[in-house]
Scaffold this motif. Structure first.
Motif, PDB file in Angstrom:
ATOM      1  N   GLY A   1      45.816  44.883  64.438  1.00  0.00           N
ATOM      2  CA  GLY A   1      46.219  43.600  63.873  1.00  0.00           C
ATOM      3  C   GLY A   1      47.330  43.737  62.868  1.00  0.00           C
ATOM      4  N   VAL A   2      47.193  43.024  61.753  1.00  0.00           N
ATOM      5  CA  VAL A   2      48.248  43.003  60.741  1.00  0.00           C
ATOM      6  C   VAL A   2      47.697  43.512  59.411  1.00  0.00           C
ATOM      7  CG1 VAL A   2      49.402  41.079  61.898  1.00  0.00           C
ATOM      8  CG2 VAL A   2      47.831  40.595  60.010  1.00  0.00           C
ATOM      9  N   ALA A   3      48.620  43.823  58.500  1.00  0.00           N
ATOM     10  CA  ALA A   3      48.225  44.327  57.174  1.00  0.00           C
ATOM     11  C   ALA A   3      49.305  43.978  56.168  1.00  0.00           C
ATOM     12  CB  ALA A   3      48.030  45.849  57.224  1.00  0.00           C
ATOM     13  N   GLY A   4      48.931  44.066  54.897  1.00  0.00           N
ATOM     14  CA  GLY A   4      49.902  43.938  53.820  1.00  0.00           C
ATOM     15  C   GLY A   4      50.459  45.318  53.490  1.00  0.00           C
TER      16      GLY A   4
ATOM     17  N   ASP B   1      37.351  42.966  50.786  1.00  0.00           N
ATOM     18  CA  ASP B   1      37.220  41.529  51.050  1.00  0.00           C
ATOM     19  C   ASP B   1      38.089  40.736  50.086  1.00  0.00           C
ATOM     20  OD1 ASP B   1      35.490  41.787  53.228  1.00  0.00           O
ATOM     21  OD2 ASP B   1      33.778  42.065  51.911  1.00  0.00           O
ATOM     22  N   GLN B   2      39.371  41.047  50.102  1.00  0.00           N
ATOM     23  CA  GLN B   2      40.348  40.365  49.251  1.00  0.00           C
ATOM     24  C   GLN B   2      41.692  40.339  49.968  1.00  0.00           C
ATOM     25  OE1 GLN B   2      40.756  42.714  45.683  1.00  0.00           O
ATOM     26  NE2 GLN B   2      38.620  42.456  45.120  1.00  0.00           N
ATOM     27  N   PHE B   3      42.356  39.191  49.945  1.00  0.00           N
ATOM     28  CA  PHE B   3      43.745  39.129  50.398  1.00  0.00           C
ATOM     29  C   PHE B   3      44.601  39.512  49.194  1.00  0.00           C
ATOM     30  CE2 PHE B   3      47.822  37.085  51.158  1.00  0.00           C
ATOM     31  CZ  PHE B   3      48.073  37.462  52.466  1.00  0.00           C
TER      32      PHE B   3
ATOM     33  N   ALA C   1      48.947  50.707  53.202  1.00  0.00           N
ATOM     34  CA  ALA C   1      48.735  49.319  53.602  1.00  0.00           C
ATOM     35  C   ALA C   1      47.322  48.876  53.250  1.00  0.00           C
ATOM     36  CB  ALA C   1      48.964  49.158  55.108  1.00  0.00           C
ATOM     37  N   CYS C   2      47.171  47.546  53.144  1.00  0.00           N
ATOM     38  CA  CYS C   2      45.856  46.980  52.837  1.00  0.00           C
ATOM     39  C   CYS C   2      45.513  45.926  53.888  1.00  0.00           C
ATOM     40  CB  CYS C   2      45.849  46.358  51.451  1.00  0.00           C
ATOM     41  SG  CYS C   2      47.063  45.047  51.220  1.00  0.00           S
ATOM     42  N   GLU C   3      44.240  45.866  54.202  1.00  0.00           N
ATOM     43  CA  GLU C   3      43.742  44.826  55.101  1.00  0.00           C
ATOM     44  C   GLU C   3      42.268  44.612  54.781  1.00  0.00           C
ATOM     45  OE1 GLU C   3      41.624  46.812  56.464  1.00  0.00           O
ATOM     46  OE2 GLU C   3      42.364  47.745  58.272  1.00  0.00           O
ATOM     47  N   MET C   4      41.528  43.939  55.672  1.00  0.00           N
ATOM     48  CA  MET C   4      40.210  43.486  55.266  1.00  0.00           C
ATOM     49  C   MET C   4      39.058  43.916  56.194  1.00  0.00           C
ATOM     50  SD  MET C   4      41.454  39.715  53.919  1.00  0.00           S
ATOM     51  CE  MET C   4      39.946  39.279  53.078  1.00  0.00           C
ATOM     52  N   GLU C   5      39.375  44.775  57.182  1.00  0.00           N
ATOM     53  CA  GLU C   5      38.318  45.153  58.138  1.00  0.00           C
ATOM     54  C   GLU C   5      38.251  46.647  58.469  1.00  0.00           C
ATOM     55  OE1 GLU C   5      40.745  42.836  59.083  1.00  0.00           O
ATOM     56  OE2 GLU C   5      39.606  41.113  58.376  1.00  0.00           O
TER      57      GLU C   5
ATOM     58  N   ILE D   1      52.890  45.189  59.813  1.00  0.00           N
ATOM     59  CA  ILE D   1      52.989  44.568  58.488  1.00  0.00           C
ATOM     60  C   ILE D   1      53.382  43.082  58.594  1.00  0.00           C
ATOM     61  CG2 ILE D   1      54.241  44.632  56.277  1.00  0.00           C
ATOM     62  CD1 ILE D   1      52.264  47.020  56.782  1.00  0.00           C
ATOM     63  N   SER D   2      52.547  42.241  57.961  1.00  0.00           N
ATOM     64  CA  SER D   2      52.818  40.794  57.949  1.00  0.00           C
ATOM     65  C   SER D   2      53.348  40.313  56.607  1.00  0.00           C
ATOM     66  CB  SER D   2      51.537  40.024  58.276  1.00  0.00           C
ATOM     67  OG  SER D   2      50.520  40.366  57.348  1.00  0.00           O
ATOM     68  N   ASP D   3      53.184  41.142  55.568  1.00  0.00           N
ATOM     69  CA  ASP D   3      53.572  40.714  54.210  1.00  0.00           C
ATOM     70  C   ASP D   3      53.561  41.930  53.298  1.00  0.00           C
ATOM     71  OD1 ASP D   3      50.822  40.812  52.597  1.00  0.00           O
ATOM     72  OD2 ASP D   3      50.414  40.088  54.598  1.00  0.00           O
ATOM     73  N   SER D   4      54.046  41.733  52.075  1.00  0.00           N
ATOM     74  CA  SER D   4      54.152  42.859  51.142  1.00  0.00           C
ATOM     75  C   SER D   4      53.058  42.886  50.088  1.00  0.00           C
ATOM     76  CB  SER D   4      55.525  42.857  50.479  1.00  0.00           C
ATOM     77  OG  SER D   4      56.496  43.140  51.464  1.00  0.00           O
ATOM     78  N   ALA D   5      52.000  42.124  50.301  1.00  0.00           N
ATOM     79  CA  ALA D   5      50.812  42.161  49.423  1.00  0.00           C
ATOM     80  C   ALA D   5      51.143  41.857  47.962  1.00  0.00           C
ATOM     81  CB  ALA D   5      50.093  43.517  49.562  1.00  0.00           C
ATOM     82  N   ASP D   6      52.266  41.167  47.725  1.00  0.00           N
ATOM     83  CA  ASP D   6      52.624  40.774  46.355  1.00  0.00           C
ATOM     84  C   ASP D   6      52.657  39.253  46.263  1.00  0.00           C
ATOM     85  OD1 ASP D   6      54.892  40.153  47.742  1.00  0.00           O
ATOM     86  OD2 ASP D   6      56.077  41.822  46.938  1.00  0.00           O
TER      87      ASP D   6
ATOM     88  N   GLY E   1      54.640  37.115  47.093  1.00  0.00           N
ATOM     89  CA  GLY E   1      55.183  36.417  48.264  1.00  0.00           C
ATOM     90  C   GLY E   1      54.259  36.429  49.472  1.00  0.00           C
ATOM     91  N   ALA E   2      53.137  37.134  49.346  1.00  0.00           N
ATOM     92  CA  ALA E   2      52.278  37.369  50.526  1.00  0.00           C
ATOM     93  C   ALA E   2      51.710  36.080  51.110  1.00  0.00           C
ATOM     94  CB  ALA E   2      51.148  38.327  50.167  1.00  0.00           C
ATOM     95  N   GLY E   3      51.375  35.138  50.234  1.00  0.00           N
ATOM     96  CA  GLY E   3      50.782  33.878  50.696  1.00  0.00           C
ATOM     97  C   GLY E   3      51.710  33.095  51.604  1.00  0.00           C
TER      98      GLY E   3
ATOM     99  N   ASP F   1      54.536  34.737  53.187  1.00  0.00           N
ATOM    100  CA  ASP F   1      54.985  35.649  54.266  1.00  0.00           C
ATOM    101  C   ASP F   1      53.942  35.782  55.370  1.00  0.00           C
ATOM    102  OD1 ASP F   1      57.384  36.094  53.099  1.00  0.00           O
ATOM    103  OD2 ASP F   1      56.849  38.027  52.201  1.00  0.00           O
ATOM    104  N   TYR F   2      52.678  35.869  54.976  1.00  0.00           N
ATOM    105  CA  TYR F   2      51.625  36.103  55.970  1.00  0.00           C
ATOM    106  C   TYR F   2      51.656  35.066  57.103  1.00  0.00           C
ATOM    107  CZ  TYR F   2      47.123  36.397  58.190  1.00  0.00           C
ATOM    108  OH  TYR F   2      46.143  36.462  59.139  1.00  0.00           O
ATOM    109  N   PRO F   3      51.587  33.764  56.792  1.00  0.00           N
ATOM    110  CA  PRO F   3      51.597  32.803  57.905  1.00  0.00           C
ATOM    111  C   PRO F   3      52.914  32.804  58.684  1.00  0.00           C
ATOM    112  CG  PRO F   3      51.574  31.662  55.777  1.00  0.00           C
ATOM    113  CD  PRO F   3      51.373  33.100  55.497  1.00  0.00           C
TER     114      PRO F   3
END
Ligand code: ADE
Length: 237
Positions: free
Chosen positions: A74-77, A158-160, A178-182, A203-208, A210-212, A214-216
């Protein structure tokens, strides 16, 4: 049988495309799609977001379908300046960044009463996934962009992650890419069941901060890149 677990429908969509269906089963609200891809038996599922859903899905998949390997895709920050949106990380090891019994003298991520902290992925699967990415790059198959692929530590919780401070902490403590949730939950279940596994994320976003946004914007493109790698991997398995 190869098991494929994604958190979200977007992440599984292009992996399932081209699959010759051979039935569906549902357990605990999660649907398992059986079929063939490139002549290989595959079972895939959308587990839902977070470690609990990932663990339910992985354990069920192992008990009901007996896969010889499991891929979490899948995707990750990104936690690394070397990984931008649509680049790919292959986990060498995974750790739960929110497993915290540090008050009892354990390092962050260590599961009290077990030997589990960093869980290594299967080296052969890792190498084959990496080769698949290199081949796709050589064929210019990622839509004209060279996709960078790094192998290293992936953290799950369990954190975005969407702040520079938290991101820095994860880098400092775990040296993670990278970080993800699963992923670490899939890893733990595979580890205790002795099932070879690997985690591949685009990678879907930079976990900073801007992530909210960038992710969608990038989840579909990043998911498509991960799916391309899985298709090539299965083609050559
Ligand atoms: N998956 C994709 N981006 C993520 C982020 N920033 N934090 C946690 N999981 C993610």
């Amino acid at each position: 049988m190869i098991g494929i677990i994604c958190a979200l429908p977007e992440e599984l969509k292009e992996i399932r495309e081209g699959m010759e269906p051979d039935g569906e089963l549902e357990f605990s609200g999660i649907r398992y799609y059986m079929g063939k891809l490139y002549g290989k038996d595959v079972v895939c599922a959308v587990c839902g977001v977070g470690k609990v859903f990932a663990a339910i899905c992985t354990q069920t998949m192992i008990l009901k379908f007996h896969p010889g390997m499991i891929l979490n895709v899948g995707v990750a920050g990104s936690l690394s300046d070397g990984l931008s949106v649509t680049d790919i990380v292959i986990a060498r090891q995974l750790v739960q960044h929110d497993m915290d019994v540090t008050a009892l003298g354990e390092p962050l991520g260590k599961i009290l009463g077990s030997d589990i902290q960093y869980i290594p992925t299967d080296e052969e699967i890792r190498d084959r996934l990496f080769s698949a990415i290199m081949e796709l790059n050589a064929e210019n198959a990622f839509g004209g962009k060279e996709v960078k692929a790094l192998q290293g530590t992936v953290v799950s919780g369990d954190q975005f992650i969407s702040s520079k401070g938290k991101k820095q902490l994860l880098v400092e403590i775990f040296k993670a890419l990278a970080c993800e949730m699963e992923g670490a939950a899939v890893a733990q279940v595979c580890y205790v069941n002795k099932v070879p596994f690997c985690v591949l994320r685009s990678i879907s976003d930079s976990a900073d901060s801007g992530a909210g946004l960038d992710y969608p914007a990038f989840v579909a493109l990043a998911s498509a890149n991960s799916a391309k790698v899985i298709h090539r991997f299965l083609q050559e398995s």
